[in-house]
Write a protein that holds these residues in place. Structure first.
Motif, PDB file in Angstrom:
ATOM      1  N   LEU A   1      54.215  69.842  29.424  1.00  0.00           N
ATOM      2  CA  LEU A   1      52.924  70.319  28.928  1.00  0.00           C
ATOM      3  C   LEU A   1      52.204  69.228  28.144  1.00  0.00           C
ATOM      4  CD1 LEU A   1      53.821  73.947  27.754  1.00  0.00           C
ATOM      5  CD2 LEU A   1      52.462  73.296  29.743  1.00  0.00           C
ATOM      6  N   SER A   2      52.965  68.496  27.323  1.00  0.00           N
ATOM      7  CA  SER A   2      52.360  67.446  26.506  1.00  0.00           C
ATOM      8  C   SER A   2      51.867  66.293  27.366  1.00  0.00           C
ATOM      9  CB  SER A   2      53.362  66.931  25.470  1.00  0.00           C
ATOM     10  OG  SER A   2      53.773  67.964  24.606  1.00  0.00           O
ATOM     11  N   GLN A   3      52.714  65.871  28.320  1.00  0.00           N
ATOM     12  CA  GLN A   3      52.334  64.732  29.158  1.00  0.00           C
ATOM     13  C   GLN A   3      51.131  65.055  30.044  1.00  0.00           C
ATOM     14  OE1 GLN A   3      56.035  63.151  31.085  1.00  0.00           O
ATOM     15  NE2 GLN A   3      55.350  61.285  30.082  1.00  0.00           N
ATOM     16  N   TYR A   4      51.197  66.195  30.748  1.00  0.00           N
ATOM     17  CA  TYR A   4      50.096  66.524  31.645  1.00  0.00           C
ATOM     18  C   TYR A   4      48.861  66.954  30.869  1.00  0.00           C
ATOM     19  CZ  TYR A   4      53.217  65.956  35.587  1.00  0.00           C
ATOM     20  OH  TYR A   4      54.061  65.415  36.519  1.00  0.00           O
ATOM     21  N   GLY A   5      49.055  67.568  29.699  1.00  0.00           N
ATOM     22  CA  GLY A   5      47.914  67.864  28.839  1.00  0.00           C
ATOM     23  C   GLY A   5      47.229  66.594  28.379  1.00  0.00           C
TER      24      GLY A   5
ATOM     25  N   GLN B   1      48.759  64.585  42.012  1.00  0.00           N
ATOM     26  CA  GLN B   1      49.955  64.685  42.843  1.00  0.00           C
ATOM     27  C   GLN B   1      50.872  65.815  42.385  1.00  0.00           C
ATOM     28  OE1 GLN B   1      51.513  60.708  42.624  1.00  0.00           O
ATOM     29  NE2 GLN B   1      49.624  59.831  43.413  1.00  0.00           N
ATOM     30  N   PHE B   2      50.960  66.032  41.079  1.00  0.00           N
ATOM     31  CA  PHE B   2      51.776  67.118  40.543  1.00  0.00           C
ATOM     32  C   PHE B   2      51.278  68.466  41.057  1.00  0.00           C
ATOM     33  CE2 PHE B   2      52.160  70.377  37.199  1.00  0.00           C
ATOM     34  CZ  PHE B   2      53.536  70.487  37.112  1.00  0.00           C
ATOM     35  N   VAL B   3      49.974  68.710  40.948  1.00  0.00           N
ATOM     36  CA  VAL B   3      49.401  69.981  41.402  1.00  0.00           C
ATOM     37  C   VAL B   3      49.546  70.127  42.915  1.00  0.00           C
ATOM     38  CG1 VAL B   3      47.252  71.292  41.620  1.00  0.00           C
ATOM     39  CG2 VAL B   3      47.798  70.138  39.471  1.00  0.00           C
TER      40      VAL B   3
ATOM     41  N   CYS C   1      51.598  73.106  44.856  1.00  0.00           N
ATOM     42  CA  CYS C   1      50.926  73.975  45.819  1.00  0.00           C
ATOM     43  C   CYS C   1      51.608  73.911  47.190  1.00  0.00           C
ATOM     44  CB  CYS C   1      49.458  73.587  45.945  1.00  0.00           C
ATOM     45  SG  CYS C   1      48.464  73.965  44.486  1.00  0.00           S
ATOM     46  N   ALA C   2      52.004  72.705  47.598  1.00  0.00           N
ATOM     47  CA  ALA C   2      52.684  72.551  48.882  1.00  0.00           C
ATOM     48  C   ALA C   2      54.030  73.267  48.882  1.00  0.00           C
ATOM     49  CB  ALA C   2      52.868  71.070  49.199  1.00  0.00           C
ATOM     50  N   ASP C   3      54.745  73.235  47.748  1.00  0.00           N
ATOM     51  CA  ASP C   3      56.032  73.927  47.645  1.00  0.00           C
ATOM     52  C   ASP C   3      55.855  75.448  47.626  1.00  0.00           C
ATOM     53  OD1 ASP C   3      57.287  71.483  47.559  1.00  0.00           O
ATOM     54  OD2 ASP C   3      57.488  71.442  45.386  1.00  0.00           O
ATOM     55  N   LYS C   4      54.773  75.908  46.991  1.00  0.00           N
ATOM     56  CA  LYS C   4      54.555  77.352  46.867  1.00  0.00           C
ATOM     57  C   LYS C   4      54.027  77.963  48.162  1.00  0.00           C
ATOM     58  CE  LYS C   4      52.421  80.783  43.809  1.00  0.00           C
ATOM     59  NZ  LYS C   4      53.721  81.458  43.562  1.00  0.00           N
TER      60      LYS C   4
END
Length: 466
Positions: free
Chosen positions: A108-112, A336-338, A342-345
């Motif tokens: 949360l801290s890193q991506y925030g 890339q994270f998002v 999304c690809a996994d879900k």
């Protein structure tokens, strides 16, 4: 007959290409990662804290960051004893040593921070582009001209540039970005210091004091307290670099593998922290001496009518060029994270996973994705909109510094060190670590509260999109 290559010559023990760097190259990487737009706010920070607390606060944050960075370097000195894998990202180190709660906090801290930084960079670039226009206006019509230019069109221009660059999936792999960013950041930072010294030499001494803004003259007692905490958040933003040490340590061209790797990284951290601190204190002191208690939030905005107008323009152009690349460096990991989540879900979704190869002359084939086009465009538009609605430089930097400093720079390195060294609970060392962590948590919470209050107050006093 072709001679077979010895794998040991080309690869380290972890299977990655052999690293040939030293503590000197690692120091350069750290300095490049640290010195950025945060240095522009240090004159304003000194104005809130004064001649005593200002340099002392910078030195305090430097010592804390240096100490916890040494802990990070020491914690990542060898592969994970269970999996045998080496950590190549900060989150990998956290995941290998701590529990799920700490991993979530780190994520949360890193991506925030990544999201917040892109907003901050959009705002800063818009301000710098507007400053170029203002400087040209003063040069054309005289120093007494009414040159009121809105930042908003320039923020939107920067957003349009990012709309295009964000569709480039390999932008973050372009090696010239780091070199270009280093040149640009050192250029505008050095120019800011030189211009401040030049202004001091002119002899028009600005009003300063040992404690900064004067209660009853510049601010009320309540505002003074809030601005002090907000200034601490700005310093925290400028010093947040321990979370990138694992990536630097794992970089192909940084530190050689071997027994001396940890000592080299610790030496690099010490050198980089020392050089950065000297430069930061110099920037803050000269900026405060030049402008006094009226120091602007972005020091470069104080030289609009300077007779050497071309150097003001050059400095602001350097800021924009630096942040065009920095936006992508911070945004691409989040993109890339998002997209991976999304690809996994939704693994069967054609909209998310389908790509269409397009040949672009001189650039080769490009895998076009409708999902990437829509999602990344929405993100850039949202970041640009927030920058337009909340164009408050110091409030944004203070909030970012508060969000990142305690969890990533203090709490997590300490927790990893305690676990690896098996330090007993309630021992003297353990208590000292907890006191340090609690103190930094208190400062971060106070800085966050002050920055949020500053955003609210500034928002009420300004009209968005005006």
């Amino acid at each position: 007959m072709v001679e077979a290559r010895d794998p040991a010559v080309n690869f380290d023990e972890d299977g990655h290409p052999k690293r040939e760097g030293t503590w000197l190259t690692a120091s350069a990487h750290i300095i490049t990662a640290v010195i950025g737009s945060g240095v522009l706010s240090l004159g304003w920070t000194m104005a809130q804290l004064g001649w005593i607390a200002g340099p002392a606060s910078m030195l305090m944050f430097a010592l804390i960051t240096w100490f916890t960075s040494i802990l990070v370097a020491d914690s990542n000195k060898s592969p994970d004893p269970i999996t045998g894998k080496r950590n190549y990202k900060y989150m990998d180190l956290v995941n290998a040593n701590l529990g799920r709660a700490e991993v979530i906090l780190c994520g949360l801290s890193q991506y925030g921070n990544l999201v917040g930084a892109t907003i901050g960079y959009t705002l800063t670039s818009g301000i710098s582009m507007a400053e170029v226009a203002k400087t040209n206006c003063f040069q054309k019509y005289g120093h007494d001209a009414e040159c009121h230019i809105s930042n908003n069109p320039y923020i939107i221009i920067f957003g349009c540039i990012q709309l295009i660059l964000s569709q480039t999936p390999i932008f973050h792999k372009l090696s010239f970005l780091s070199i270009l960013a280093a040149i640009m950041s050192f250029s505008y930072s050095s120019i800011a210091v030189a211009l401040s010294i030049s202004k001091i030499a002119e002899g028009n001494h600005a009003r300063t004091s040992l404690t900064g803004l004067t209660v009853g003259v510049d601010v009320t007692s309540e505002e003074k307290v809030w601005k002090i905490f907000q200034a601490l958040g700005n310093i925290a933003f400028a010093y947040a670099f321990s979370m990138v040490l694992v990536e630097i340590q794992a970089s192909q061209d940084t530190i050689k593998s071997g027994p001396s790797k940890t000592k080299a990284m610790q030496k690099a951290t010490t050198v980089a922290a020392s050089i950065t601190t000297i430069f930061y204190i110099l920037s803050g002191v000269t900026g405060y001496a030049a402008f006094g208690n009226n120091a602007p939030g972005d020091i470069l905005t104080g030289f609009e009518s300077h007779k050497l107008f071309w150097i003001i323009i050059f400095a602001n152009v350097c800021v924009v060029v630096h942040l065009i690349g920095a936006f992508q460096v911070f945004a691409q990991p989040f993109f890339q994270f998002v997209e991976k989540k999304c690809a996994d879900k939704w693994p069967e979704s054609g909209f998310i996973k389908a790509t269409y190869p397009i040949h672009i002359p001189m650039f080769g084939n490009y895998d076009f994705s409708f999902f990437r086009l829509v999602w990344r465009s929405i993100y850039v538009i949202m970041a640009t909109s927030v920058a337009v609605i909340l164009p408050f430089f110091n409030d944004i930097l203070g909030l970012l510094g508060a969000i990142v400093f305690w969890p990533l720079t203090v709490f997590i390195p300490i927790q990893i060190h305690i676990k690896q060294r098996m330090i007993p609970r309630f021992s003297f060392t353990w208590i000292c670590f907890q006191i340090l962590s609690l103190t930094c948590l208190t400062i971060s919470l106070a800085a966050a509260a002050a920055s949020v209050r500053g955003l609210v107050v500034s928002f009420k006093a300004n009209r968005p999109f005006h």
